[in-house]
Design a protein around this motif. Structure first.
Motif, short mmCIF file in Angstrom:
data_model
loop_
_atom_site.label_atom_id
_atom_site.label_comp_id
_atom_site.label_asym_id
_atom_site.label_seq_id
_atom_site.Cartn_x
_atom_site.Cartn_y
_atom_site.Cartn_z
N ARG A 20 -45.07 -10.98 -13.08
CA ARG A 20 -45.79 -10.02 -12.22
C ARG A 20 -44.95 -8.76 -12.01
NH1 ARG A 20 -50.22 -12.23 -9.79
NH2 ARG A 20 -50.29 -14.50 -9.75
N VAL A 21 -43.64 -8.93 -11.81
CA VAL A 21 -42.75 -7.78 -11.65
C VAL A 21 -42.70 -6.99 -12.96
CG1 VAL A 21 -40.35 -7.06 -11.26
CG2 VAL A 21 -41.38 -8.86 -9.82
N ARG A 22 -42.58 -7.69 -14.09
CA ARG A 22 -42.51 -7.01 -15.39
C ARG A 22 -43.78 -6.19 -15.63
NH1 ARG A 22 -39.78 -10.17 -18.59
NH2 ARG A 22 -41.29 -11.85 -18.43
N GLN A 23 -44.95 -6.77 -15.35
CA GLN A 23 -46.21 -6.04 -15.58
C GLN A 23 -46.36 -4.87 -14.61
OE1 GLN A 23 -47.98 -6.40 -18.29
NE2 GLN A 23 -46.45 -7.94 -18.83
N TRP A 24 -45.91 -5.03 -13.37
CA TRP A 24 -45.92 -3.93 -12.41
C TRP A 24 -45.04 -2.78 -12.94
CZ3 TRP A 24 -41.45 -2.39 -9.73
CH2 TRP A 24 -41.66 -1.33 -8.84
N ALA A 68 -33.83 2.95 -23.04
CA ALA A 68 -33.67 2.37 -21.70
C ALA A 68 -33.91 0.87 -21.73
CB ALA A 68 -34.63 3.02 -20.71
N ILE A 69 -33.08 0.16 -21.00
CA ILE A 69 -33.23 -1.28 -20.79
C ILE A 69 -33.74 -1.48 -19.38
CG2 ILE A 69 -31.98 -3.46 -20.45
CD1 ILE A 69 -29.83 -2.32 -22.39
N VAL A 70 -34.75 -2.35 -19.22
CA VAL A 70 -35.23 -2.72 -17.90
C VAL A 70 -35.03 -4.22 -17.73
CG1 VAL A 70 -37.17 -2.76 -16.30
CG2 VAL A 70 -36.99 -0.90 -17.98
N GLU A 71 -34.32 -4.59 -16.67
CA GLU A 71 -34.12 -6.00 -16.34
C GLU A 71 -34.92 -6.31 -15.09
OE1 GLU A 71 -33.24 -9.81 -16.54
OE2 GLU A 71 -32.80 -8.35 -18.12
N CYS A 72 -35.85 -7.26 -15.20
CA CYS A 72 -36.73 -7.63 -14.09
C CYS A 72 -36.33 -9.00 -13.54
CB CYS A 72 -38.18 -7.70 -14.56
SG CYS A 72 -38.82 -6.17 -15.25
N LYS A 73 -36.40 -9.11 -12.23
CA LYS A 73 -36.14 -10.38 -11.54
C LYS A 73 -37.32 -10.68 -10.61
CE LYS A 73 -32.04 -10.97 -13.25
NZ LYS A 73 -31.91 -11.92 -14.34
N ARG A 74 -37.45 -11.94 -10.23
CA ARG A 74 -38.47 -12.32 -9.25
C ARG A 74 -38.17 -11.59 -7.93
NH1 ARG A 74 -36.26 -17.01 -10.73
NH2 ARG A 74 -35.70 -17.50 -8.58
N PRO A 75 -39.20 -11.33 -7.11
CA PRO A 75 -38.99 -10.59 -5.86
C PRO A 75 -37.94 -11.20 -4.94
CG PRO A 75 -41.32 -10.70 -6.34
CD PRO A 75 -40.63 -11.58 -7.35
N GLU A 76 -37.82 -12.52 -4.93
CA GLU A 76 -36.85 -13.15 -4.02
C GLU A 76 -35.43 -13.15 -4.57
OE1 GLU A 76 -38.77 -16.47 -6.45
OE2 GLU A 76 -39.46 -14.67 -5.45
N VAL A 77 -35.23 -12.67 -5.80
CA VAL A 77 -33.89 -12.60 -6.40
C VAL A 77 -33.31 -11.21 -6.14
CG1 VAL A 77 -32.56 -12.69 -8.55
CG2 VAL A 77 -34.45 -14.29 -8.18
N ALA A 78 -32.18 -11.18 -5.46
CA ALA A 78 -31.54 -9.90 -5.15
C ALA A 78 -31.00 -9.25 -6.42
CB ALA A 78 -30.39 -10.12 -4.16
N ILE A 79 -31.09 -7.93 -6.48
CA ILE A 79 -30.48 -7.19 -7.58
C ILE A 79 -29.00 -7.11 -7.26
CG2 ILE A 79 -30.42 -5.02 -8.85
CD1 ILE A 79 -33.01 -6.63 -9.19
N SER A 80 -28.20 -7.75 -8.08
CA SER A 80 -26.78 -7.91 -7.77
C SER A 80 -25.91 -7.43 -8.93
CB SER A 80 -26.49 -9.39 -7.53
OG SER A 80 -26.67 -10.11 -8.74
N MET A 100 -32.38 0.15 -15.98
CA MET A 100 -33.19 0.02 -14.77
C MET A 100 -33.22 -1.45 -14.37
SD MET A 100 -36.28 2.56 -15.82
CE MET A 100 -35.89 4.11 -16.63
N LEU A 101 -32.99 -1.70 -13.10
CA LEU A 101 -32.96 -3.06 -12.57
C LEU A 101 -33.98 -3.13 -11.44
CD1 LEU A 101 -29.06 -3.24 -12.15
CD2 LEU A 101 -30.39 -3.87 -14.17
N THR A 102 -34.87 -4.13 -11.48
CA THR A 102 -35.89 -4.22 -10.44
C THR A 102 -36.26 -5.66 -10.13
OG1 THR A 102 -38.04 -3.38 -9.70
CG2 THR A 102 -37.87 -4.02 -12.02
N ASN A 103 -36.64 -5.88 -8.87
CA ASN A 103 -37.25 -7.16 -8.50
C ASN A 103 -38.64 -6.89 -7.92
OD1 ASN A 103 -36.78 -6.21 -5.91
ND2 ASN A 103 -35.32 -7.81 -5.36
N GLY A 104 -39.15 -5.70 -8.14
CA GLY A 104 -40.47 -5.32 -7.66
C GLY A 104 -40.44 -4.77 -6.24
N THR A 105 -39.37 -5.04 -5.52
CA THR A 105 -39.20 -4.53 -4.16
C THR A 105 -38.14 -3.44 -4.15
OG1 THR A 105 -39.76 -6.70 -3.28
CG2 THR A 105 -38.65 -5.18 -1.78
#
Length: 130
Positions: A20-24, A68-80, A100-105
């Motif tokens: 869901r984060v990746r598609q967003w 560009a590289i985009v790394e996506c994580k689940r929303p509850e996973v902190a970008i660390s 780019m690093l994102t968890n959707g939040t």
């Protein structure tokens, strides 16, 4: 199981939290950054030494080189730091201008400066990435 359509892979995929984060984020790249769809790939595999890796989203320049590289994580996973280190391992092979690093939040954008990366102050358009 619920599915989402991935416009880059041109198929339905399982609607996991990370997907869901990746598609967003793909929509953000297409609509806000105006990245041409044909210059992006999701779930792109490559080898580094003996290990197989997979980027969540890879953006290419007009010559077909990784941009560009985009790394996506689940929303509850902190970008660390671990998330950044994962993207930097990918960069060791792909040599991109943006990470780019994102968890959707929370989303962080970094631009290459010299031998390293520095935080970029806004979400770049495709033209800015070039």
């Amino acid at each position: 199981m619920e599915e989402l359509y991935d416009p880059l892979r041109k198929k339905n995929v399982s609607a996991t939290a990370e997907e869901r984060v990746r598609q967003w984020f793909i929509r953000q790249l297409l609509e806000s950054a105006r990245v041409p769809a044909h210059l992006m790939m999701s779930e792109t595999g490559f080898k580094f030494g003996d290990k197989q890796y997979r980027t969540d989203i890879l953006v290419y320049d007009r010559d077909g080189q990784p941009l560009a590289i985009v790394e996506c994580k689940r929303p509850e996973v902190a970008i660390s730091t671990l998330t950044a280190q994962q993207a930097l391992r990918y960069d060791a092979v792909l040599s991109v201008r943006f990470i780019m690093l994102t968890n959707g939040t929370v989303t962080y954008v970094f631009r290459r400066e010299g031998a390293g990366f520095r935080r970029f102050d806004h979400f770049p358009t495709y033209e800015e990435m070039l």
